[in-house]
Each structure stands twice: as C-alpha cells, then as structure tokens.
Design a protein around this motif. Structure first.
Motif, PDB file in Angstrom:
ATOM      1  N   ALA A 296     -44.982  -3.427 -84.297  1.00 19.96           N
ATOM      2  CA  ALA A 296     -45.888  -2.572 -83.536  1.00 19.96           C
ATOM      3  C   ALA A 296     -46.131  -3.057 -82.115  1.00 19.96           C
ATOM      4  N   PRO A 297     -46.472  -4.324 -81.949  1.00 16.20           N
ATOM      5  CA  PRO A 297     -46.759  -4.786 -80.600  1.00 16.20           C
ATOM      6  C   PRO A 297     -45.535  -4.705 -79.690  1.00 16.20           C
ATOM      7  N   MET A 298     -44.322  -4.804 -80.311  1.00 14.57           N
ATOM      8  CA  MET A 298     -43.118  -4.807 -79.499  1.00 14.57           C
ATOM      9  C   MET A 298     -43.019  -3.522 -78.674  1.00 14.57           C
ATOM     10  N   HIS A 299     -43.339  -2.414 -79.353  1.00 12.27           N
ATOM     11  CA  HIS A 299     -43.284  -1.155 -78.621  1.00 12.27           C
ATOM     12  C   HIS A 299     -44.290  -1.162 -77.487  1.00 12.27           C
ATOM     13  N   ALA A 300     -45.422  -1.764 -77.770  1.00 11.68           N
ATOM     14  CA  ALA A 300     -46.474  -1.801 -76.766  1.00 11.68           C
ATOM     15  C   ALA A 300     -46.009  -2.580 -75.543  1.00 11.68           C
ATOM     16  N   HIS A 301     -45.352  -3.693 -75.812  1.00 11.46           N
ATOM     17  CA  HIS A 301     -44.936  -4.535 -74.684  1.00 11.46           C
ATOM     18  C   HIS A 301     -43.682  -4.018 -74.030  1.00 11.46           C
ATOM     19  N   GLY A 302     -42.840  -3.401 -74.842  1.00 12.50           N
ATOM     20  CA  GLY A 302     -41.636  -2.847 -74.266  1.00 12.50           C
ATOM     21  C   GLY A 302     -40.522  -3.855 -74.108  1.00 12.50           C
ATOM     22  N   ALA A 303     -40.829  -5.147 -74.204  1.00 12.26           N
ATOM     23  CA  ALA A 303     -39.794  -6.168 -74.059  1.00 12.26           C
ATOM     24  C   ALA A 303     -39.542  -6.864 -75.390  1.00 12.26           C
ATOM     25  N   VAL A 304     -38.265  -7.172 -75.690  1.00 11.18           N
ATOM     26  CA  VAL A 304     -37.916  -7.820 -76.938  1.00 11.18           C
ATOM     27  C   VAL A 304     -37.332  -9.194 -76.641  1.00 11.18           C
ATOM     28  N   THR A 305     -37.988 -10.212 -77.196  1.00 11.66           N
ATOM     29  CA  THR A 305     -37.476 -11.568 -76.987  1.00 11.66           C
ATOM     30  C   THR A 305     -36.497 -11.925 -78.088  1.00 11.66           C
ATOM     31  N   ASP A 306     -35.710 -12.993 -77.864  1.00 18.68           N
ATOM     32  CA  ASP A 306     -34.777 -13.473 -78.892  1.00 18.68           C
ATOM     33  C   ASP A 306     -35.525 -13.894 -80.146  1.00 18.68           C
ATOM     34  N   GLU A 307     -36.680 -14.473 -79.890  1.00 16.92           N
ATOM     35  CA  GLU A 307     -37.496 -14.947 -81.031  1.00 16.92           C
ATOM     36  C   GLU A 307     -37.835 -13.786 -81.960  1.00 16.92           C
ATOM     37  N   ASP A 308     -38.239 -12.677 -81.304  1.00 15.76           N
ATOM     38  CA  ASP A 308     -38.570 -11.489 -82.094  1.00 15.76           C
ATOM     39  C   ASP A 308     -37.384 -11.051 -82.936  1.00 15.76           C
ATOM     40  N   LEU A 309     -36.222 -11.020 -82.280  1.00 17.54           N
ATOM     41  CA  LEU A 309     -35.019 -10.573 -82.984  1.00 17.54           C
ATOM     42  C   LEU A 309     -34.721 -11.448 -84.195  1.00 17.54           C
ATOM     43  N   THR A 310     -34.845 -12.749 -83.996  1.00 14.89           N
ATOM     44  CA  THR A 310     -34.595 -13.682 -85.093  1.00 14.89           C
ATOM     45  C   THR A 310     -35.555 -13.397 -86.243  1.00 14.89           C
ATOM     46  N   GLN A 311     -36.799 -13.198 -85.821  1.00 16.06           N
ATOM     47  CA  GLN A 311     -37.825 -12.913 -86.852  1.00 16.06           C
ATOM     48  C   GLN A 311     -37.450 -11.667 -87.657  1.00 16.06           C
ATOM     49  N   ILE A 312     -37.053 -10.633 -86.927  1.00 19.65           N
ATOM     50  CA  ILE A 312     -36.717  -9.375 -87.597  1.00 19.65           C
ATOM     51  C   ILE A 312     -35.530  -9.589 -88.537  1.00 19.65           C
ATOM     52  N   ARG A 313     -34.534 -10.325 -88.019  1.00 19.25           N
ATOM     53  CA  ARG A 313     -33.351 -10.564 -88.852  1.00 19.25           C
ATOM     54  C   ARG A 313     -33.731 -11.299 -90.129  1.00 19.25           C
ATOM     55  N   GLN A 314     -34.590 -12.304 -89.944  1.00 18.24           N
ATOM     56  CA  GLN A 314     -35.017 -13.073 -91.132  1.00 18.24           C
ATOM     57  C   GLN A 314     -35.747 -12.174 -92.124  1.00 18.24           C
ATOM     58  N   ALA A 315     -36.613 -11.328 -91.558  1.00 17.14           N
ATOM     59  CA  ALA A 315     -37.403 -10.447 -92.433  1.00 17.14           C
ATOM     60  C   ALA A 315     -36.485  -9.514 -93.208  1.00 17.14           C
ATOM     61  N   ILE A 316     -35.448  -8.990 -92.486  1.00 16.16           N
ATOM     62  CA  ILE A 316     -34.496  -8.079 -93.150  1.00 16.16           C
ATOM     63  C   ILE A 316     -33.760  -8.816 -94.266  1.00 16.16           C
ATOM     64  N   LYS A 317     -33.341 -10.054 -93.925  1.00 12.83           N
ATOM     65  CA  LYS A 317     -32.625 -10.867 -94.916  1.00 12.83           C
ATOM     66  C   LYS A 317     -33.481 -11.057 -96.172  1.00 12.83           C
ATOM     67  N   LYS A 318     -34.756 -11.359 -95.913  1.00 14.50           N
ATOM     68  CA  LYS A 318     -35.700 -11.595 -97.005  1.00 14.50           C
ATOM     69  C   LYS A 318     -35.806 -10.337 -97.887  1.00 14.50           C
ATOM     70  N   LEU A 319     -35.901  -9.198 -97.200  1.00 18.69           N
ATOM     71  CA  LEU A 319     -36.013  -7.932 -97.925  1.00 18.69           C
ATOM     72  C   LEU A 319     -34.766  -7.682 -98.766  1.00 18.69           C
ATOM     73  N   GLU A 320     -33.609  -7.990 -98.161  1.00 19.18           N
ATOM     74  CA  GLU A 320     -32.353  -7.780 -98.878  1.00 19.18           C
ATOM     75  C   GLU A 320     -32.311  -8.631-100.148  1.00 19.18           C
ATOM     76  N   GLN A 321     -32.752  -9.879 -99.957  1.00 21.98           N
ATOM     77  CA  GLN A 321     -32.785 -10.796-101.101  1.00 21.98           C
ATOM     78  C   GLN A 321     -33.677 -10.234-102.206  1.00 21.98           C
TER      79      GLN A 321
END
Lengths: 303, 477
Positions: B20-45
C-alpha cells in the motif's frame, strides 16, 4: 371405561407435576467407560446412569425395564456404537419413545462414530461369527481413542446445555492434557511389550494390540463369539507349541476356562484384563483402568 | 486446514499492507522488491504445503467413504459424528507430538458439526428398510390326534382346538420389514406364512418415536400389550406353543387392528400405562363390529433389585363383544371381561446373561363371560394359570419346565353336554424343553408335553429349528 381414562390422566398429571425442574443433563451411558468419560467431561453439570457393568458382556445386555425408564428421562444417550448394542438398545430407545435421544438427534452420540475403525469386514456373512459391519467395536481398549470421543462429547454437551458450555470446555481441556500425559506414561511402562506374541480369547483387543505393538498369534475362539470346541483348542495348543506366545488375554466378563486350559497345558499365563471401568477392583475410573491394564500386561508376561 | 488458510490469508494481508505505501510513495526500492519476492516465495511454499495437506485429507475422506459404503446395509447408523474428520487424529503407533487441544471451539458447536460421511454416492436402495426373516420348522409326534382337542368348559377360537400338527410342518415362517419413517414415526410390517397356506399380515403398524412427555402411540395391526407373552412374537417364546390360558382364552395370541397409546412415567423406575381401542376382529371378539369391538387398559412396572436380579410385572384388563361366536354347534353372544396379571423375574450372576441365567415367568388369567349361550342366559367365571422356569446352565444350552392349568366353573343344568360343560375336569398340561443355540441367530428345541386339557390325555414330542436371517431385531425383555 371413561372413568379409567380420567384416572390415568389424573395420575399422569401428578407425575408430570412432581417431576423436578431440569437441573442437570441426564446422561444414559451404555457402557462404563463412556459413563466414566461423561463424568470426566460433565462433572457436576451432568448426572450419569450406566446401563451395563464391567462384568457383563456388552453385546448381550437385557433390554430391562429400568433401562427403558432411564432412557425415557435421558437428555443424552451416549453409547459405543458400531453395532455393539444392536441386540438391546433399539428396543430400549423405541420403548422409551424419547424424541430427544433417538438416533440422529443431538441427544444421541455414538463414540465409534468419531474413531477410525479397524477390522472392517470385507465380507459380511454371519458364517464368520459375530461380525460387525462397521468394524471391531471395542475401541475403548486404546486410550488414544478417548481423545476424539472426548472432543465430540464436549461439543455435544455444549450443544445440549449451552449454559455450561465453558465448563465443558474447561473440563475437556483439563482431561485431554492429563490424558495425553497418562498415555505417554503408559506407553513408557508398556515399552517392553512391543512386538510380543500373545494369544487372545476373543477378538476384542485389536485396538489395544495396535497401541502397544503386541502381536496376536492366535484367538481361542474359532470365530468371533463362537466358543471353542475341544478339537479347536487342540489346534490352538499345536499352534502355540510351534510359535510360543507370552500370555493369553481375556476380558473380565469372559469365561476363564479356555485361557486357563491353555495355561495348564502349555504354560501360557492367562491374564484377565478389566476391559472397562469396573472390570477389576482397581479399575475404578478411566485412568485406573489403563493403569491396571498395563500393570497386568507387564506383570503377566511369562518370564 | 482452516489454520493454514488463515496463515496464508495473513501472509497475503501483510504483503498487501506492505504494498500500500509503495503506491503512495511512487518509488520502489530494491529492498521492497526483495521483500515482495520473499513474500511470494513464502506464499508459494505455503501453497505447496496446503496442496499436500489437501491430498492427504482427500485420501482420508476416500477411506472414510469406502467405509461408509461398506456400512451401508446395516441398520441406519447414528448421526455421523460431530468432529470434522480432519480433526480425528491419525492413529500412529505413538502419540502425535503436537499437544494442541483437539477441541478448538466448544463454545460454537455449530461450526463443528460437519458430517463425516461426505457425499458418499447414495443409490436408490440406500433407504431400504431393515429386512429380517425368521424360519421355523417342526417335527411333532402326538400319541393321539392333536386336531381334536376341545377344552371342556370353554368356548374356543378357530386355532385353539388343535395342539399342533402331526409330523413335519413349517411353523410360522415370517418376513419383517422395518425402518424409521421420518423424524416422527417408526414403521414395521411382518408377513407370515401360517402353515395352512396363504400369507397373513401378522403385524403392520406405525409407531411414534418422539412425542413429548413420554407418550407413545401406535396404530395399525399389532400384538396387544395385555400379556407378557402376547407382546412377543411366537418365535421368541421359550416354548414352542402357547400356554393353555393363551390358547383357550386368546386363541394362542391376540393381534388386532386398532390404536394403542402408552405413557411412561418420568421416574427412574419403570412404570407404564397403556390403553388400546381395537377393531374386535379376532377371538374372543367376533368380526361383525362397526366400530371399536374391544378395548384394553394395562399397567406395567419393573426395575432392578440389584445387578443380578430384575423384574417386570403387569396388570391388564381386556373387554370384547362377541356376536354369535361358534364353538362346534354352540353359539355365544355376549361380553368377555378378561383380566391378566403377570410377573417375570430374571437372574444372572453379575447380570452377565451369556454364561448362566434363570428366567421365571408366570401369568394368571381371570375371565367372566356374560350373555346368551344357545338361547339361554349364561354367566360364567373361568381362570387360567401358567408358570415356567428356563435355566441356561451354560452358554448356548438351556432347559425349561412349564405347568399350565385352566378351570371353568360348573354350569350344570341346561348347559350340560355343551362346550361349557367342564366335565368335572381341571385342565392341565406339563411341558419341558431343551434348547441349544448355535449362535444368537439359530436355535434348536426339543419339547415334550403331557397334555391333560382334553378328555383324552395326549403326549407330544416336538423337534424344532428357529433361525433368524438378515436384520435381527433386538430382543424385548
């Protein structure tokens, strides 16, 4: 004739007026183990009547007038199920004509309905002896089976008597915790029995054997419920001599002679187990039942 | 399963909240991306785990279904359990390590009442009633013709003049069908082949199962509740034939069309009141009535003395109108008043009936007849009695003895020489029986009778098999 009707109505009215207001849940338990469980879960909120004793064969209880009277006043009929009571409960329930406890209503609970059954016959034929279509009904010989039954009973009690729902949950949780600890204790005590070959008098122990890892090599009944002939006992003797067993176990209500005969002729100790609450002097409640069972098994082994 | 799904939903929630906040800020950091990837991985598991779990549950469901199918043709099983099958612990040789309480929500039982037998394919026959058969066959030998056996002093029903059938005979073989009709009623039909040909509806009734206040009502054709033996089926009797008072006063057994209402008192001892209104089709009534030709009232009481002893007592009154009842050439029109008192006592050591048990049973009959007999005013009292003892001395074997008696008052005068002439006799019979049960479903009996109820005494020996196939009704007390 008309006068008689009036009298009957009058007497009936008196009885209805005299009946005390419902204070506790009246439980009609078919067998002592389920009565004991009902007491554990229900405590003072329930009043438990047990229809049979540990000295009686639960297959063959008489549909006595007292049972009809108790079933008529019950709020919950709590039976073993799996057709163990098929020879008497249908008559008791029909004659009691109590709508609250007919099969299918909240006031009717069968323990076997929530337990994974064993020995479900592939072939339903009475030539096979006293077979039960839904599997071996003697589920109470494995203490682990009490866990799902306690669960079902507690939720059923909460459904019938919502006012005491919290009490049933508390008592249930306490019982389950204590019971799990006890199971671990019994398993530790019975550890030496694992893999031990034994003989059984009637095939009523499959759940106990599976729990403790005992192996039944032979049954003293040629078919379930069929008493052994001398010819068959000779076969058993030959079998036992070929592959020795450490003991013969039987329930307290069973005739001791076949297993004692094997003791005399092959030196196989005959061990009488309580089978249910009240089946021995020590087995006064559920915990004592398995304390005594494990104790008798461990001590009964031929040295 | 529930719990895993919740966890999955929470994980997704966290991800969304994180996004949610990402849309607000409009900018995506690498950290955010890593977090998202991890979260997706977790969900897949999580998803993979859930799939595995579903597979396991499906297997278990399948197993339960096959069990349910196997159990199909047994008597309708009780409600299939309250605990969802997923909560039944898998039975493994040792305790599951997870100590969490099994009962997740006692307070909300509704959520827990999922049926265990889910979606098992139901065929059209799944609701077939319980079907049972009773087969009976007898070989009898009587020292004199059993078919001419009047009971001096008594008017008789059509079957009562016979002591049995000489030689081989098929006794009452019958088929019974029974089931719960719905939440209110139970129904039963018993068709019997009565030996002499044809098919007879022995019983066919509906009965309530859930009326309030301990009331039970029954309607149709049924065995009247006036006597202990009368309520039982003949094949459940300990002896092969009815005692003399039953044979003479009730034409062996009273089954009639009508209604019966019973009320059981709400006390811990057994106390039951009942009444019946009957068509009056059967002896001692005659089948010419328009409405209710016979009535009865009864009361039963019983209980346990201790673990080993129990009892049942009963008292009944039965009234029937007879119109031109024929016994031989004699005609009776009038009223029958019949009273029956009975007591049954059962004993078994510790109440364990399998090994040894004793059953004592006796019933006393009193009848008053008033009316016109062969155009003469007639009023007579008659009494009947039987007492029997059955002792099971070891599993499967039992012996029994019985004594029956009947006596009719002396009518004398104008009635001398008619069926009501008692010839100065008290009618008696002595019987003994040896029973061997092959199992709960089969029994063989050898019975000996010394009958002194007719002018000519008669000895009879009967050898009988009585077996039960299919659904086997539970035994009455």
């Amino acid at each position: 004739m008309n006068k008689l009707v009036i009298y009957i109505v009058l007497i009936g009215g008196l009885f209805i007026a005299a009946a005390p207001a419902q204070a506790v849940v009246n439980i009609f338990a078919c067998e002592p183990e389920w009565g004991a469980l009902a007491t554990e879960i229900g405590g003072d909120a329930v009043s438990v009547y047990v229809a049979s004793t540990g000295r009686q064969d639960p297959h063959q209880i008489q549909a006595r007038p007292s049972l009809i009277a108790r079933a008529r006043n019950a709020d919950l009929v709590f039976c073993n199920g799996a057709e163990l009571e098929v020879g008497w409960m249908p008559v008791v329930l029909r004659q009691a004509a109590n709508g609250k406890v007919q099969p299918g209503s909240p006031g009717y609970l069968e323990a076997a309905s929530v337990v994974a059954m064993k020995d479900i016959p592939q072939l339903l034929d009475r030539a096979g002896g006293d077979v039960h279509a839904s599997g071996n009904p003697h589920i109470q010989t494995d203490p682990r089976n009490f866990l799902p039954v306690a669960d079902a009973l507690a939720s059923r009690l909460a459904e019938i008597d919502p006012v005491n729902g919290a009490l049933y949950k508390t008592r249930h949780d306490a019982f389950v915790a204590e019971w799990r600890a006890a199971i671990q204790r019994w398993e530790a005590e019975a550890a030496p029995l694992k893999g031990m070959p034994i003989a059984v008098q009637h095939k009523s122990w499959i759940y106990l054997l599976d729990w403790l890892g005992l192996k039944d090599i032979v049954a003293l009944e040629p078919k379930p419920g069929v008493p052994p002939s001398s010819g068959y006992l000779a076969e058993v003797l030959a079998k036992v001599k070929a592959s020795p067993v450490k003991m013969t176990i039987r329930a307290a209500y069973e005739d001791g002679r076949p297993s004692q005969w094997l003791e005399q002729n092959a030196g196989v100790p005959a061990v009488e187990l309580p089978f249910t609450v009240g089946g021995s002097d020590k087995a006064k409640d559920l915990f004592a039942l398995f304390d005594d069972t494990v104790d008798r098994l461990v001590k009964g082994v031929r040295p | 399963m529930m719990r895993k799904n919740m966890a999955g939903a929470c994980a997704l929630g966290v991800v969304l909240a994180g996004m949610a906040p990402m849309h607000a800020h409009g900018a995506v950091t690498d950290e955010d991306l890593t977090q998202i990837r991890q979260a997706i991985k977790k969900l897949e598991q999580q998803h993979a785990e859930d799939a595995q779990h579903i597979k396991e549950l499906e297997q278990r469901l399948k197993d339960s279904e096959s069990r349910a199918v196997a159990a199909k043709d047994v008597a309708p099983k009780a409600q299939a359990g309250q605990t969802p099958i997923s909560e039944i612990p898998v039975v493994t040789p040792s305790l599951p390590p997870d100590p969490q309480p099994l009962l997740s929500s006692v307070a909300t039982p509704v959520a827990m009442s999922a049926p265990a037998q889910t979606g098992a394919s139901a065929s059209a026959n799944a609701f077939n009633p319980a079907i049972g058969m009773t087969l009976m066959g007898t070989y009898s030998h009587f020292s004199h013709d059993p078919d001419t056996s009047p009971a001096p002093g008594f008017t008789l029903g059509e079957d009562a003049g016979s002591l049995g059938t000489q030689g081989f005979s098929l006794g009452e073989s019958e088929i019974s069908l029974s089931a719960n009709i719905d939440q209110m009623f139970y129904g039963q039909l018993i068709l019997s082949y009565p030996g002499e040909g044809g098919v007879e509806v022995e019983e066919g009734f509906i009965q309530t199962t859930s009326l309030p206040w301990g009331v039970m009502a029954k309607g149709g054709r049924f065995f009247s509740g006036i006597g202990y033996l009368n309520e039982q089926h003949a094949h459940a009797w300990d002896f092969l034939d009815a005692p003399l008072p039953y044979r003479v006063m009730l034409n062996n057994q009273l089954s009639d069309d009508g209604v019966q209402v019973r009320w059981t008192a709400p006390i811990n001892s057994f106390l039951q009141f009942g009444m019946e209104g009957l068509r009056g089709e059967k002896f001692p009534a005659t089948p010419t009535h328009d409405g209710v030709g016979a009535q009865s009232v009864f009361v039963k009481a019983g209980g346990d003395v201790n673990e080993s002893n129990s009892w049942l007592a009963s008292l009944a009154y039965y009234h029937a109108d007879a119109e031109e009842l024929m016994t031989g050439d004699d005609i009776f029109t009038g009223e029958n008043h019949l009273g029956i008192a009975g007591l049954v006592w059962k004993w078994a050591p510790d109440g364990n009936f399998v090994e040894r048990n004793l059953k004592l049973q006796s019933e006393f009959f009193f009848r008053r007849q008033e009316g016109i007999f062969n155009d003469l005013a007639y009023r007579g009292n008659q009494t009947g009695f039987y007492g029997q003892a059955i002792y099971q001395f070891m599993p499967r074997w039992s012996v029994g003895v019985r004594y029956d008696q009947l006596s009719a008052g002396d009518q004398g005068g104008d009635l001398a020489g008619t069926t009501l002439d008692n010839l100065g006799d008290t009618l008696q019979r002595y019987s003994s029986v040896l029973t061997y049960n092959t199992s709960e479903f089969g029994r063989f009996r050898l019975q000996y009778n010394y009958d002194d109820s007719a002018p000519q005494s008669n000895q009879g020996v009967m050898l009988n098999y009585t077996v039960s196939l299919g659904a086997h009704g539970a035994h009455q007390y």
